[in-house]
Write a protein that holds these residues in place. Structure first.
Motif, PDB file in Angstrom:
ATOM      1  N   VAL A 119       0.837  -1.198   0.000  1.00 60.52           N
ATOM      2  CA  VAL A 119       0.000   0.000   0.000  1.00 60.52           C
ATOM      3  C   VAL A 119       0.877   1.255   0.000  1.00 60.52           C
ATOM      4  O   VAL A 119       0.638   2.203  -0.755  1.00 60.52           O
ATOM      5  N   VAL A 120       1.900   1.268   0.844  1.00 59.12           N
ATOM      6  CA  VAL A 120       2.807   2.411   0.909  1.00 59.12           C
ATOM      7  C   VAL A 120       3.510   2.609  -0.427  1.00 59.12           C
ATOM      8  O   VAL A 120       3.624   3.732  -0.930  1.00 59.12           O
ATOM      9  N   GLN A 121       3.989   1.527  -1.035  1.00 63.88           N
ATOM     10  CA  GLN A 121       4.664   1.630  -2.329  1.00 63.88           C
ATOM     11  C   GLN A 121       3.749   2.212  -3.397  1.00 63.88           C
ATOM     12  O   GLN A 121       4.166   3.060  -4.191  1.00 63.88           O
ATOM     13  N   ALA A 122       2.495   1.751  -3.427  1.00 67.37           N
ATOM     14  CA  ALA A 122       1.549   2.272  -4.419  1.00 67.37           C
ATOM     15  C   ALA A 122       1.318   3.762  -4.228  1.00 67.37           C
ATOM     16  O   ALA A 122       1.264   4.532  -5.198  1.00 67.37           O
ATOM     17  N   ALA A 123       1.183   4.195  -2.964  1.00 66.89           N
ATOM     18  CA  ALA A 123       0.934   5.610  -2.674  1.00 66.89           C
ATOM     19  C   ALA A 123       2.139   6.472  -3.009  1.00 66.89           C
ATOM     20  O   ALA A 123       1.985   7.627  -3.432  1.00 66.89           O
ATOM     21  N   LEU A 124       3.342   5.933  -2.833  1.00 67.54           N
ATOM     22  CA  LEU A 124       4.550   6.719  -3.036  1.00 67.54           C
ATOM     23  C   LEU A 124       5.041   6.706  -4.478  1.00 67.54           C
ATOM     24  O   LEU A 124       5.685   7.661  -4.923  1.00 67.54           O
ATOM     25  N   ARG A 125       4.759   5.642  -5.206  1.00 71.56           N
ATOM     26  CA  ARG A 125       5.365   5.471  -6.529  1.00 71.56           C
ATOM     27  C   ARG A 125       4.469   5.870  -7.695  1.00 71.56           C
ATOM     28  O   ARG A 125       4.946   5.984  -8.826  1.00 71.56           O
ATOM     29  N   THR A 126       3.191   6.074  -7.462  1.00 76.01           N
ATOM     30  CA  THR A 126       2.266   6.342  -8.563  1.00 76.01           C
ATOM     31  C   THR A 126       1.520   7.652  -8.350  1.00 76.01           C
ATOM     32  O   THR A 126       1.115   7.981  -7.239  1.00 76.01           O
ATOM     33  N   ILE A 127       1.349   8.381  -9.426  1.00 76.13           N
ATOM     34  CA  ILE A 127       0.517   9.585  -9.438  1.00 76.13           C
ATOM     35  C   ILE A 127      -0.459   9.439 -10.609  1.00 76.13           C
ATOM     36  O   ILE A 127      -0.046   9.395 -11.769  1.00 76.13           O
ATOM     37  N   LYS A 128      -1.729   9.361 -10.288  1.00 76.56           N
ATOM     38  CA  LYS A 128      -2.748   9.279 -11.332  1.00 76.56           C
ATOM     39  C   LYS A 128      -3.388  10.651 -11.527  1.00 76.56           C
ATOM     40  O   LYS A 128      -3.770  11.306 -10.553  1.00 76.56           O
ATOM     41  N   VAL A 129      -3.503  11.083 -12.766  1.00 77.81           N
ATOM     42  CA  VAL A 129      -4.220  12.322 -13.074  1.00 77.81           C
ATOM     43  C   VAL A 129      -5.711  11.992 -13.048  1.00 77.81           C
ATOM     44  O   VAL A 129      -6.231  11.317 -13.928  1.00 77.81           O
ATOM     45  N   HIS A 130      -6.391  12.466 -12.028  1.00 85.16           N
ATOM     46  CA  HIS A 130      -7.817  12.187 -11.880  1.00 85.16           C
ATOM     47  C   HIS A 130      -8.660  13.128 -12.739  1.00 85.16           C
ATOM     48  O   HIS A 130      -9.708  12.727 -13.265  1.00 85.16           O
ATOM     49  N   ALA A 131      -8.223  14.366 -12.862  1.00 82.16           N
ATOM     50  CA  ALA A 131      -8.977  15.361 -13.638  1.00 82.16           C
ATOM     51  C   ALA A 131      -8.032  16.434 -14.140  1.00 82.16           C
ATOM     52  O   ALA A 131      -7.153  16.880 -13.399  1.00 82.16           O
ATOM     53  N   LEU A 132      -8.216  16.842 -15.380  1.00 82.49           N
ATOM     54  CA  LEU A 132      -7.471  17.959 -15.974  1.00 82.49           C
ATOM     55  C   LEU A 132      -8.409  18.649 -16.942  1.00 82.49           C
ATOM     56  O   LEU A 132      -8.857  18.048 -17.926  1.00 82.49           O
ATOM     57  N   ALA A 133      -8.732  19.909 -16.660  1.00 85.50           N
ATOM     58  CA  ALA A 133      -9.693  20.622 -17.495  1.00 85.50           C
ATOM     59  C   ALA A 133      -9.383  22.105 -17.524  1.00 85.50           C
ATOM     60  O   ALA A 133      -8.855  22.663 -16.551  1.00 85.50           O
ATOM     61  N   VAL A 134      -9.724  22.745 -18.644  1.00 85.12           N
ATOM     62  CA  VAL A 134      -9.581  24.183 -18.834  1.00 85.12           C
ATOM     63  C   VAL A 134     -10.886  24.706 -19.420  1.00 85.12           C
ATOM     64  O   VAL A 134     -11.506  24.034 -20.260  1.00 85.12           O
ATOM     65  N   LEU A 135     -11.317  25.868 -18.979  1.00 86.64           N
ATOM     66  CA  LEU A 135     -12.539  26.446 -19.538  1.00 86.64           C
ATOM     67  C   LEU A 135     -12.412  26.605 -21.047  1.00 86.64           C
ATOM     68  O   LEU A 135     -11.329  26.968 -21.551  1.00 86.64           O
ATOM     69  N   PRO A 136     -13.484  26.344 -21.799  1.00 90.45           N
ATOM     70  CA  PRO A 136     -13.408  26.408 -23.271  1.00 90.45           C
ATOM     71  C   PRO A 136     -12.809  27.700 -23.812  1.00 90.45           C
ATOM     72  O   PRO A 136     -12.026  27.676 -24.764  1.00 90.45           O
ATOM     73  N   ALA A 137     -13.139  28.844 -23.207  1.00 89.10           N
ATOM     74  CA  ALA A 137     -12.657  30.128 -23.714  1.00 89.10           C
ATOM     75  C   ALA A 137     -11.149  30.305 -23.545  1.00 89.10           C
ATOM     76  O   ALA A 137     -10.557  31.186 -24.178  1.00 89.10           O
ATOM     77  N   GLU A 156       7.976  14.403  -9.629  1.00 89.50           N
ATOM     78  CA  GLU A 156       9.426  14.164  -9.602  1.00 89.50           C
ATOM     79  C   GLU A 156      10.015  14.528  -8.249  1.00 89.50           C
ATOM     80  O   GLU A 156      10.828  13.777  -7.685  1.00 89.50           O
ATOM     81  N   ASN A 157       9.614  15.650  -7.703  1.00 96.73           N
ATOM     82  CA  ASN A 157      10.146  16.106  -6.423  1.00 96.73           C
ATOM     83  C   ASN A 157       9.678  15.259  -5.248  1.00 96.73           C
ATOM     84  O   ASN A 157      10.242  15.349  -4.149  1.00 96.73           O
ATOM     85  N   SER A 158       8.651  14.442  -5.461  1.00 98.09           N
ATOM     86  CA  SER A 158       8.141  13.584  -4.391  1.00 98.09           C
ATOM     87  C   SER A 158       8.479  12.115  -4.612  1.00 98.09           C
ATOM     88  O   SER A 158       7.915  11.238  -3.962  1.00 98.09           O
ATOM     89  N   SER A 159       9.399  11.852  -5.554  1.00 93.60           N
ATOM     90  CA  SER A 159       9.934  10.503  -5.792  1.00 93.60           C
ATOM     91  C   SER A 159       8.925   9.510  -6.348  1.00 93.60           C
ATOM     92  O   SER A 159       9.087   8.300  -6.181  1.00 93.60           O
ATOM     93  N   ALA A 160       7.884   9.988  -7.019  1.00 93.12           N
ATOM     94  CA  ALA A 160       7.006   9.072  -7.730  1.00 93.12           C
ATOM     95  C   ALA A 160       7.757   8.478  -8.920  1.00 93.12           C
ATOM     96  O   ALA A 160       8.761   9.033  -9.378  1.00 93.12           O
ATOM     97  N   ARG A 161       7.279   7.358  -9.424  1.00 92.48           N
ATOM     98  CA  ARG A 161       7.956   6.695 -10.546  1.00 92.48           C
ATOM     99  C   ARG A 161       7.171   6.773 -11.848  1.00 92.48           C
ATOM    100  O   ARG A 161       7.752   6.679 -12.928  1.00 92.48           O
ATOM    101  N   ILE A 162       5.849   6.886 -11.741  1.00 88.55           N
ATOM    102  CA  ILE A 162       5.037   6.929 -12.954  1.00 88.55           C
ATOM    103  C   ILE A 162       3.849   7.860 -12.745  1.00 88.55           C
ATOM    104  O   ILE A 162       3.263   7.896 -11.651  1.00 88.55           O
ATOM    105  N   THR A 163       3.539   8.628 -13.766  1.00 85.39           N
ATOM    106  CA  THR A 163       2.308   9.417 -13.818  1.00 85.39           C
ATOM    107  C   THR A 163       1.447   8.847 -14.929  1.00 85.39           C
ATOM    108  O   THR A 163       1.955   8.574 -16.022  1.00 85.39           O
ATOM    109  N   TYR A 164       0.164   8.658 -14.643  1.00 88.54           N
ATOM    110  CA  TYR A 164      -0.713   8.054 -15.643  1.00 88.54           C
ATOM    111  C   TYR A 164      -2.137   8.563 -15.473  1.00 88.54           C
ATOM    112  O   TYR A 164      -2.468   9.254 -14.511  1.00 88.54           O
ATOM    113  N   GLY A 165      -2.976   8.204 -16.413  1.00 92.31           N
ATOM    114  CA  GLY A 165      -4.387   8.557 -16.353  1.00 92.31           C
ATOM    115  C   GLY A 165      -5.093   7.969 -17.551  1.00 92.31           C
ATOM    116  O   GLY A 165      -4.488   7.256 -18.359  1.00 92.31           O
ATOM    117  N   GLN A 166      -6.373   8.275 -17.685  1.00 93.63           N
ATOM    118  CA  GLN A 166      -7.109   7.795 -18.842  1.00 93.63           C
ATOM    119  C   GLN A 166      -8.125   8.837 -19.283  1.00 93.63           C
ATOM    120  O   GLN A 166      -8.455   9.747 -18.529  1.00 93.63           O
TER     121      GLN A 166
END
Length: 219
Positions: A119-137, A156-166
């Motif tokens: 559990v600790v490894q998953a929390a420390l090594r992975t960053i998932k992009v849950h939401a990314l949005a910009v107003l249309p204008a 990077e500064n928090s020692s994660a190993r992968i960033t991902y999302g869908q």
């Protein structure tokens, strides 16, 4: 804090959300990119902020604290909140975009059967992009890329190993956006094996109608 490139005479600032009013806006950002339960997601961020936990674990020296906290009652939720970031893009006196990212509850749940260390490894090594949005204008001005770049810098500064999302495969222009940002894209519906990316015995699998993006975090 990262300044975004100026475009059309508008200066955009990207930084961590500081105020409750900014965190309430995350209902909009989740909704704009099609995330289900947008209200609940925003409420969780707001609660973590009020509890003074949000983003407190985004550093290289958090490992020892995470191991201690995940052993306590409700500790997993605290660790997930501590490793979660909420970024806002501000222009002309208001929020025009936002990004929420952090560990995946689903991934942590998969690994919980293997014990605290997983559990600790998953929390420390992975960053998932849950939401990314910009107003249309305000789209097409580099704001989305500035938000994502700031998230990658924090990862990077928090020692994660992968960033991902869908994202929904049918969403127009989204695949091209993530490619321009240097992300690797899987074929629609195909998973990412975290054993090779983060040394975790788990696979991230999207829905058949979704496409995964991912990128190794520089160490």
């Amino acid at each position: 804090m990262t300044p975004s490139p100026n475009s059309g005479g508008v200066t955009v600032e990207v930084r961590t959300a500081r105020y409750r009013v900014e965190l309430r806006e995350f209902q909009r950002w989740h909704r704009l990119c099609g995330v289900p339960h947008a209200r609940r997601a925003a409420r969780n961020l707001l609660q973590a902020h009020d509890d003074k936990v949000l983003s407190t674990g985004l550093s290289r020296d958090y490992t020892r604290s995470a191991r201690a906290e995940v052993s306590a009652a409700g500790g997993v939720s605290t660790v997930l909140a501590a490793r979660t970031m909420a970024l806002v893009a501000l222009a002309e006196g208001r929020a025009v975009g936002g990004l929420a990212a952090g560990p995946s509850i689903h991934l942590v749940s998969q690994l919980a059967v293997l014990g605290q260390a997983a559990v600790v490894q998953a929390a420390l090594r992975t960053i998932k992009v849950h939401a990314l949005a910009v107003l249309p204008a305000y789209r097409g001005r580099g704001i989305g890329r500035a938000l994502l770049n700031e998230a990658l810098t924090i990862a990077e500064n928090s020692s994660a190993r992968i960033t991902y999302g869908q994202f929904p495969t049918y969403a127009a222009g989204v695949a091209a956006f993530y490619r321009r940002c240097g992300m690797n894209l899987c074929a629609p519906g195909l998973p990412v094996d975290l054993r090779s990316w983060a040394d975790l015995p788990a696979v991230v699998a999207p829905l058949p109608s979704e496409t995964l993006f991912h990128r190794a975090v520089r160490q």
